[in-house]
Write a protein that holds these residues in place. Structure first.
Motif, PDB file in Angstrom:
ATOM      1  N   UNK A 144      18.129   1.224  27.191  1.00  0.00           N
ATOM      2  CA  UNK A 144      19.173   1.210  28.220  1.00  0.00           C
ATOM      3  C   UNK A 144      20.382   2.029  27.778  1.00  0.00           C
ATOM      4  N   UNK A 145      20.807   1.837  26.540  1.00  0.00           N
ATOM      5  CA  UNK A 145      21.957   2.605  26.051  1.00  0.00           C
ATOM      6  C   UNK A 145      21.597   4.072  25.836  1.00  0.00           C
ATOM      7  N   UNK A 146      20.343   4.378  25.557  1.00  0.00           N
ATOM      8  CA  UNK A 146      19.906   5.768  25.458  1.00  0.00           C
ATOM      9  C   UNK A 146      20.041   6.457  26.811  1.00  0.00           C
ATOM     10  N   UNK A 147      19.578   5.779  27.853  1.00  0.00           N
ATOM     11  CA  UNK A 147      19.702   6.344  29.200  1.00  0.00           C
ATOM     12  C   UNK A 147      21.174   6.496  29.589  1.00  0.00           C
ATOM     13  N   UNK A 148      21.962   5.488  29.292  1.00  0.00           N
ATOM     14  CA  UNK A 148      23.385   5.541  29.626  1.00  0.00           C
ATOM     15  C   UNK A 148      24.087   6.648  28.843  1.00  0.00           C
ATOM     16  N   UNK A 149      23.736   6.818  27.587  1.00  0.00           N
ATOM     17  CA  UNK A 149      24.311   7.892  26.773  1.00  0.00           C
ATOM     18  C   UNK A 149      23.953   9.255  27.351  1.00  0.00           C
ATOM     19  N   UNK A 150      22.708   9.409  27.777  1.00  0.00           N
ATOM     20  CA  UNK A 150      22.285  10.671  28.366  1.00  0.00           C
ATOM     21  C   UNK A 150      23.072  11.015  29.620  1.00  0.00           C
ATOM     22  N   UNK A 151      23.269  10.033  30.480  1.00  0.00           N
ATOM     23  CA  UNK A 151      24.017  10.259  31.717  1.00  0.00           C
ATOM     24  C   UNK A 151      25.472  10.583  31.417  1.00  0.00           C
ATOM     25  N   UNK A 152      26.091   9.792  30.557  1.00  0.00           N
ATOM     26  CA  UNK A 152      27.510  10.001  30.238  1.00  0.00           C
ATOM     27  C   UNK A 152      27.723  11.336  29.530  1.00  0.00           C
ATOM     28  N   UNK A 153      26.810  11.717  28.638  1.00  0.00           N
ATOM     29  CA  UNK A 153      26.986  12.983  27.929  1.00  0.00           C
ATOM     30  C   UNK A 153      26.869  14.175  28.879  1.00  0.00           C
ATOM     31  N   UNK A 154      26.010  14.065  29.884  1.00  0.00           N
ATOM     32  CA  UNK A 154      25.906  15.143  30.878  1.00  0.00           C
ATOM     33  C   UNK A 154      27.216  15.267  31.660  1.00  0.00           C
ATOM     34  N   UNK A 208      17.929  20.998  29.166  1.00  0.00           N
ATOM     35  CA  UNK A 208      17.297  20.709  27.870  1.00  0.00           C
ATOM     36  C   UNK A 208      17.739  19.354  27.327  1.00  0.00           C
ATOM     37  N   UNK A 209      19.019  19.068  27.411  1.00  0.00           N
ATOM     38  CA  UNK A 209      19.526  17.777  26.920  1.00  0.00           C
ATOM     39  C   UNK A 209      18.978  16.633  27.765  1.00  0.00           C
ATOM     40  N   UNK A 210      18.882  16.845  29.082  1.00  0.00           N
ATOM     41  CA  UNK A 210      18.323  15.821  29.961  1.00  0.00           C
ATOM     42  C   UNK A 210      16.873  15.515  29.594  1.00  0.00           C
ATOM     43  N   UNK A 211      16.083  16.550  29.344  1.00  0.00           N
ATOM     44  CA  UNK A 211      14.676  16.348  28.979  1.00  0.00           C
ATOM     45  C   UNK A 211      14.558  15.614  27.647  1.00  0.00           C
ATOM     46  N   UNK A 212      15.359  15.996  26.671  1.00  0.00           N
ATOM     47  CA  UNK A 212      15.318  15.322  25.366  1.00  0.00           C
ATOM     48  C   UNK A 212      15.746  13.863  25.499  1.00  0.00           C
ATOM     49  N   UNK A 213      16.781  13.598  26.278  1.00  0.00           N
ATOM     50  CA  UNK A 213      17.213  12.215  26.496  1.00  0.00           C
ATOM     51  C   UNK A 213      16.157  11.409  27.243  1.00  0.00           C
ATOM     52  N   UNK A 214      15.483  12.025  28.173  1.00  0.00           N
ATOM     53  CA  UNK A 214      14.431  11.339  28.925  1.00  0.00           C
ATOM     54  C   UNK A 214      13.250  10.995  28.021  1.00  0.00           C
TER      55      UNK A 214
END
Length: 173
Positions: free
Chosen positions: A146-156, A9-15
């Motif tokens: 870019x930072x949104x994508x990076x935040x999503x990866x790091x938060x996972x 769910x978090x991955x989809x929202x970040x995407x």
């Protein structure tokens, strides 16, 4: 099973937030100087303002995913102490990186949305210098994306490390 569902769910929202930020970069407002022959003055004409909505949407979705991850991990504030080891150290480092990238992404998205919504209201009469039609610089929403994508990866990765340090590695079998 709940943690896998949370990660998906978090991955989809970040995407989706990343997609909105990229769309905002592509649809930034542009301006051109238009001459009004009846009143004999020049003014700035701005095209669509949809990028502001995309930027705010990305801002809110990124904030939602951050709140969900931090609430599910109790933000290191509440609950029992984490077991010592590499997972705990990794979780602490990823926690700090996650918040840093989150703040940078949110600042870029918010500042880009505000600046994109701002339109100058200057007019000049015939013979004066043309008005300054200020627009958002190229790359502000791209940096936010870019930072949104990076935040999503790091938060996972943070959530997985936190769960391992908490002793809940059985969720991932």
């Amino acid at each position: 099973m709940a943690s896998k569902l949370l990660l998906i769910a978090v991955f989809v929202v970040d995407l989706i937030a990343f997609g909105l930020a990229v769309a905002a970069e592509q649809r930034r407002s542009s301006a051109k100087i238009v001459h009004d022959p009846d009143m004999d003055y020049n003014y700035c004409y701005y095209d669509s303002d949809i990028a502001t909505g995309y930027g705010i949407g990305a801002f809110l979705l990124l904030a939602l995913s951050q709140v969900v991850i931090m609430a599910s991990s109790r933000c290191f504030c509440c609950g029992k102490a984490l077991s010592p080891g590499g997972s705990r150290a990794c979780a602490v480092i990823l926690f700090m990186i996650c918040w840093l990238t989150f703040l940078i992404a949110e600042l870029c998205l918010f500042a880009g949305s505000v600046r994109n919504a701002y339109h100058t209201r200057y007019r000049t009469f015939y013979g004066d210098n043309p008005p300054s039609c200020q627009t958002l610089r190229k790359g502000v929403f791209a940096a936010g994306a870019a930072f949104t994508l990076f935040t999503g990866i790091v938060s996972e990765f943070y959530y997985v490390s936190y769960t391992k340090a908490r002793g809940g590695s059985s969720y991932y079998k």
